[in-house]
Scaffold this motif. Structure first.
Motif, PDB file in Angstrom:
ATOM      1  N   GLU A   8      18.028  -4.500  -4.286  1.00 36.67           N
ATOM      2  CA  GLU A   8      17.362  -5.762  -3.959  1.00 36.67           C
ATOM      3  C   GLU A   8      15.990  -5.496  -3.351  1.00 36.67           C
ATOM      4  OE1 GLU A   8      17.216 -10.022  -3.596  1.00 36.67           O
ATOM      5  OE2 GLU A   8      18.547  -8.681  -4.688  1.00 36.67           O
ATOM      6  N   GLU A   9      15.923  -4.523  -2.477  1.00 36.60           N
ATOM      7  CA  GLU A   9      14.645  -4.171  -1.849  1.00 36.60           C
ATOM      8  C   GLU A   9      13.649  -3.660  -2.886  1.00 36.60           C
ATOM      9  OE1 GLU A   9      15.692  -1.360   1.153  1.00 36.60           O
ATOM     10  OE2 GLU A   9      16.308  -2.903   2.602  1.00 36.60           O
ATOM     11  N   ARG A  10      14.132  -2.837  -3.808  1.00 38.92           N
ATOM     12  CA  ARG A  10      13.260  -2.305  -4.857  1.00 38.92           C
ATOM     13  C   ARG A  10      12.756  -3.431  -5.761  1.00 38.92           C
ATOM     14  NH1 ARG A  10      10.342   1.882  -4.961  1.00 38.92           N
ATOM     15  NH2 ARG A  10      12.008   3.434  -4.793  1.00 38.92           N
ATOM     16  N   ARG A  11      13.637  -4.348  -6.083  1.00 42.00           N
ATOM     17  CA  ARG A  11      13.267  -5.483  -6.931  1.00 42.00           C
ATOM     18  C   ARG A  11      12.170  -6.304  -6.264  1.00 42.00           C
ATOM     19  NH1 ARG A  11      14.642 -10.836  -8.164  1.00 42.00           N
ATOM     20  NH2 ARG A  11      14.916 -11.232 -10.403  1.00 42.00           N
ATOM     21  N   ASN A  12      12.339  -6.567  -4.974  1.00 45.81           N
ATOM     22  CA  ASN A  12      11.337  -7.345  -4.248  1.00 45.81           C
ATOM     23  C   ASN A  12      10.023  -6.589  -4.120  1.00 45.81           C
ATOM     24  OD1 ASN A  12      12.754  -9.762  -3.744  1.00 45.81           O
ATOM     25  ND2 ASN A  12      13.877  -8.819  -2.059  1.00 45.81           N
ATOM     26  N   GLU A  13      10.115  -5.274  -4.000  1.00 51.01           N
ATOM     27  CA  GLU A  13       8.903  -4.453  -3.927  1.00 51.01           C
ATOM     28  C   GLU A  13       8.117  -4.554  -5.229  1.00 51.01           C
ATOM     29  OE1 GLU A  13       7.609   0.156  -2.817  1.00 51.01           O
ATOM     30  OE2 GLU A  13       9.679  -0.301  -3.386  1.00 51.01           O
ATOM     31  N   ILE A  14       8.835  -4.500  -6.347  1.00 45.13           N
ATOM     32  CA  ILE A  14       8.187  -4.647  -7.659  1.00 45.13           C
ATOM     33  C   ILE A  14       7.528  -6.010  -7.780  1.00 45.13           C
ATOM     34  CG2 ILE A  14       8.605  -4.811 -10.157  1.00 45.13           C
ATOM     35  CD1 ILE A  14      10.916  -2.743  -9.708  1.00 45.13           C
ATOM     36  N   LEU A  15       8.226  -7.050  -7.349  1.00 46.97           N
ATOM     37  CA  LEU A  15       7.678  -8.406  -7.411  1.00 46.97           C
ATOM     38  C   LEU A  15       6.438  -8.544  -6.538  1.00 46.97           C
ATOM     39  CD1 LEU A  15      10.892 -10.637  -7.401  1.00 46.97           C
ATOM     40  CD2 LEU A  15       9.335 -10.203  -9.310  1.00 46.97           C
ATOM     41  N   ASP A  16       6.481  -7.974  -5.340  1.00 46.72           N
ATOM     42  CA  ASP A  16       5.337  -8.055  -4.431  1.00 46.72           C
ATOM     43  C   ASP A  16       4.106  -7.391  -5.044  1.00 46.72           C
ATOM     44  OD1 ASP A  16       6.842  -9.389  -2.539  1.00 46.72           O
ATOM     45  OD2 ASP A  16       7.286  -7.594  -1.352  1.00 46.72           O
ATOM     46  N   VAL A  17       4.310  -6.228  -5.635  1.00 46.12           N
ATOM     47  CA  VAL A  17       3.201  -5.498  -6.256  1.00 46.12           C
ATOM     48  C   VAL A  17       2.683  -6.251  -7.482  1.00 46.12           C
ATOM     49  CG1 VAL A  17       2.628  -3.424  -7.593  1.00 46.12           C
ATOM     50  CG2 VAL A  17       3.811  -3.221  -5.399  1.00 46.12           C
ATOM     51  N   ALA A  18       3.587  -6.757  -8.296  1.00 42.48           N
ATOM     52  CA  ALA A  18       3.187  -7.517  -9.488  1.00 42.48           C
ATOM     53  C   ALA A  18       2.400  -8.755  -9.085  1.00 42.48           C
ATOM     54  CB  ALA A  18       4.414  -7.915 -10.297  1.00 42.48           C
ATOM     55  N   ILE A  35       1.865  -1.590 -12.766  1.00 37.71           N
ATOM     56  CA  ILE A  35       2.878  -1.971 -11.769  1.00 37.71           C
ATOM     57  C   ILE A  35       3.672  -0.762 -11.313  1.00 37.71           C
ATOM     58  CG2 ILE A  35       4.960  -3.352 -11.347  1.00 37.71           C
ATOM     59  CD1 ILE A  35       3.826  -5.392 -13.416  1.00 37.71           C
ATOM     60  N   LEU A  36       4.180   0.009 -12.269  1.00 39.37           N
ATOM     61  CA  LEU A  36       5.033   1.142 -11.876  1.00 39.37           C
ATOM     62  C   LEU A  36       4.240   2.222 -11.134  1.00 39.37           C
ATOM     63  CD1 LEU A  36       4.845   3.852 -13.979  1.00 39.37           C
ATOM     64  CD2 LEU A  36       5.789   2.145 -15.535  1.00 39.37           C
ATOM     65  N   THR A  45      13.113   3.030 -14.024  1.00 42.76           N
ATOM     66  CA  THR A  45      13.489   2.257 -12.838  1.00 42.76           C
ATOM     67  C   THR A  45      12.963   0.839 -12.937  1.00 42.76           C
ATOM     68  OG1 THR A  45      13.414   4.261 -11.490  1.00 42.76           O
ATOM     69  CG2 THR A  45      13.363   2.163 -10.319  1.00 42.76           C
ATOM     70  N   LEU A  46      11.724   0.695 -13.408  1.00 42.50           N
ATOM     71  CA  LEU A  46      11.140  -0.640 -13.572  1.00 42.50           C
ATOM     72  C   LEU A  46      11.965  -1.461 -14.549  1.00 42.50           C
ATOM     73  CD1 LEU A  46       8.712  -2.579 -13.011  1.00 42.50           C
ATOM     74  CD2 LEU A  46       7.639  -1.599 -15.046  1.00 42.50           C
ATOM     75  N   TYR A  47      12.315  -0.842 -15.688  1.00 39.60           N
ATOM     76  CA  TYR A  47      13.055  -1.574 -16.712  1.00 39.60           C
ATOM     77  C   TYR A  47      14.518  -1.797 -16.342  1.00 39.60           C
ATOM     78  CZ  TYR A  47       9.055  -1.318 -19.838  1.00 39.60           C
ATOM     79  OH  TYR A  47       7.809  -1.470 -20.395  1.00 39.60           O
ATOM     80  N   TYR A  48      14.998  -1.057 -15.364  1.00 40.09           N
ATOM     81  CA  TYR A  48      16.349  -1.321 -14.855  1.00 40.09           C
ATOM     82  C   TYR A  48      16.390  -2.688 -14.183  1.00 40.09           C
ATOM     83  CZ  TYR A  48      20.410  -1.137 -11.755  1.00 40.09           C
ATOM     84  OH  TYR A  48      21.577  -1.432 -11.086  1.00 40.09           O
ATOM     85  N   HIS A  49      15.312  -3.029 -13.500  1.00 39.09           N
ATOM     86  CA  HIS A  49      15.247  -4.304 -12.776  1.00 39.09           C
ATOM     87  C   HIS A  49      14.688  -5.437 -13.644  1.00 39.09           C
ATOM     88  CE1 HIS A  49      16.265  -2.545  -8.870  1.00 39.09           C
ATOM     89  NE2 HIS A  49      15.494  -1.526  -9.200  1.00 39.09           N
ATOM     90  N   PHE A  50      13.718  -5.118 -14.501  1.00 35.06           N
ATOM     91  CA  PHE A  50      13.071  -6.141 -15.321  1.00 35.06           C
ATOM     92  C   PHE A  50      12.856  -5.601 -16.733  1.00 35.06           C
ATOM     93  CE2 PHE A  50      11.625  -6.817 -10.932  1.00 35.06           C
ATOM     94  CZ  PHE A  50      12.036  -8.124 -10.725  1.00 35.06           C
ATOM     95  N   LYS A  51      13.305  -6.340 -17.719  1.00 36.95           N
ATOM     96  CA  LYS A  51      13.244  -5.871 -19.097  1.00 36.95           C
ATOM     97  C   LYS A  51      11.838  -5.920 -19.677  1.00 36.95           C
ATOM     98  CE  LYS A  51      17.625  -5.145 -19.080  1.00 36.95           C
ATOM     99  NZ  LYS A  51      18.088  -3.756 -18.868  1.00 36.95           N
ATOM    100  N   SER A  52      10.950  -6.741 -19.078  1.00 38.35           N
ATOM    101  CA  SER A  52       9.599  -6.879 -19.603  1.00 38.35           C
ATOM    102  C   SER A  52       8.681  -7.428 -18.515  1.00 38.35           C
ATOM    103  CB  SER A  52       9.586  -7.857 -20.795  1.00 38.35           C
ATOM    104  OG  SER A  52       9.942  -9.159 -20.349  1.00 38.35           O
ATOM    105  N   ILE A  56       9.233 -10.173 -15.227  1.00 33.93           N
ATOM    106  CA  ILE A  56       8.709 -10.086 -13.863  1.00 33.93           C
ATOM    107  C   ILE A  56       8.033 -11.397 -13.489  1.00 33.93           C
ATOM    108  CG2 ILE A  56       7.041  -8.926 -12.368  1.00 33.93           C
ATOM    109  CD1 ILE A  56       7.489  -6.381 -14.011  1.00 33.93           C
ATOM    110  N   MET A  57       7.229 -11.932 -14.418  1.00 37.25           N
ATOM    111  CA  MET A  57       6.558 -13.196 -14.168  1.00 37.25           C
ATOM    112  C   MET A  57       7.573 -14.319 -13.944  1.00 37.25           C
ATOM    113  SD  MET A  57       3.862 -15.329 -16.529  1.00 37.25           S
ATOM    114  CE  MET A  57       5.014 -15.393 -17.885  1.00 37.25           C
ATOM    115  N   ASP A  58       8.626 -14.354 -14.743  1.00 36.52           N
ATOM    116  CA  ASP A  58       9.655 -15.385 -14.582  1.00 36.52           C
ATOM    117  C   ASP A  58      10.313 -15.292 -13.202  1.00 36.52           C
ATOM    118  OD1 ASP A  58       9.222 -16.430 -17.097  1.00 36.52           O
ATOM    119  OD2 ASP A  58      10.830 -15.285 -18.055  1.00 36.52           O
ATOM    120  N   ALA A  59      10.532 -14.067 -12.740  1.00 40.32           N
ATOM    121  CA  ALA A  59      11.140 -13.884 -11.421  1.00 40.32           C
ATOM    122  C   ALA A  59      10.184 -14.328 -10.317  1.00 40.32           C
ATOM    123  CB  ALA A  59      11.526 -12.426 -11.224  1.00 40.32           C
TER     124      ALA A  59
END
Length: 215
Positions: A8-18, A35-36, A45-52, A56-59
């Motif tokens: 969850e923390e990694r997912r939010n980190e990706i979203l924050d950076v995006a 982003i990565l 790792t990026l694609y584990y959380h988001f397929k595209s 990421i934009m949808d999230a």
């Protein structure tokens, strides 16, 4: 449990950076590589959380939406706030005509974020009418409004506001904008079956520069 928390923390980190990169370079101008590299993770790792990138934009849109819809719903449910003030505050919270969340509005109105803009509009048109309808039903019970179609009225209102008063869709001079605001209020009063002039407080949603222009 720790693995779930880390994910969850990694997912939010990706979203924050995006979010930061989309604001700087736009959605179209940002690559998944950007982003990565900024997050410091492998592509897998990026694609584990988001397929595209669009996922990421949808999230991000879901996160934006949850934020302003939660505030709007709290305001709508607070019966200690006068009904007319609740209408104004709900619309402002939802950023339909400018209100709070200015950074989000500036973010999505960049030309390179057109797809994000379109998706946010879809969320607003589908999510805002139900919130406003609850307030309108209260107004009907209090004898302030008289319409057999409260939801449909709010759907029409939100669709109009979300398109005509969107500078990216309809270009107009200040004079044309003021004229449309007065026409909007004039027709809103008829949609809701209320007394002429009773909804002039709606002017507050469009900014103080328009106040008094109909005197």
């Amino acid at each position: 449990m720790r693995v779930v928390k880390e994910a969850e923390e990694r997912r939010n980190e990706i979203l924050d950076v995006a979010d930061e990169l989309f604001a700087q370079k736009g959605f179209d101008g940002t690559s998944t590589k950007d982003i990565l590299e900024k997050v410091g993770i492998a592509r897998g790792t990026l694609y584990y959380h988001f397929k595209s990138k669009e996922a990421i934009m949808d999230a991000l849109i879901e996160r934006y939406s949850a934020r302003f819809l939660s505030v709007a719903q709290e305001i709508a449910a607070d019966k200690s706030i006068p009904l007319n003030e609740r209408i104004i505050r709900v619309v402002m919270a939802l950023n339909v005509s400018g209100g709070s969340g200015k950074e989000i509005k500036e973010h999505i109105h960049k030309p390179q974020n057109a797809l994000m803009h379109q998706k946010i509009q879809k969320v607003i048109i589908n999510s805002v009418p139900p919130i406003l309808t609850g307030i309108i039903r209260e107004g009907i019970e209090q004898g302030l409004f008289n319409t057999p179609f409260p939801y449909e009225c709010m759907e029409m209102v939100v669709a109009y506001m979300n398109t005509v008063f969107d500078d990216d869709i309809v270009k107009m001079t200040n004079e044309e904008r003021v004229s449309r605001i007065h026409a909007f209020i004039f027709n809103l009063e008829r949609l809701l079956g209320t007394e002429s002039g009773s909804l002039m407080y709606v002017m507050q949603m469009f900014g103080s520069e328009n106040e008094g222009s109909n005197k």
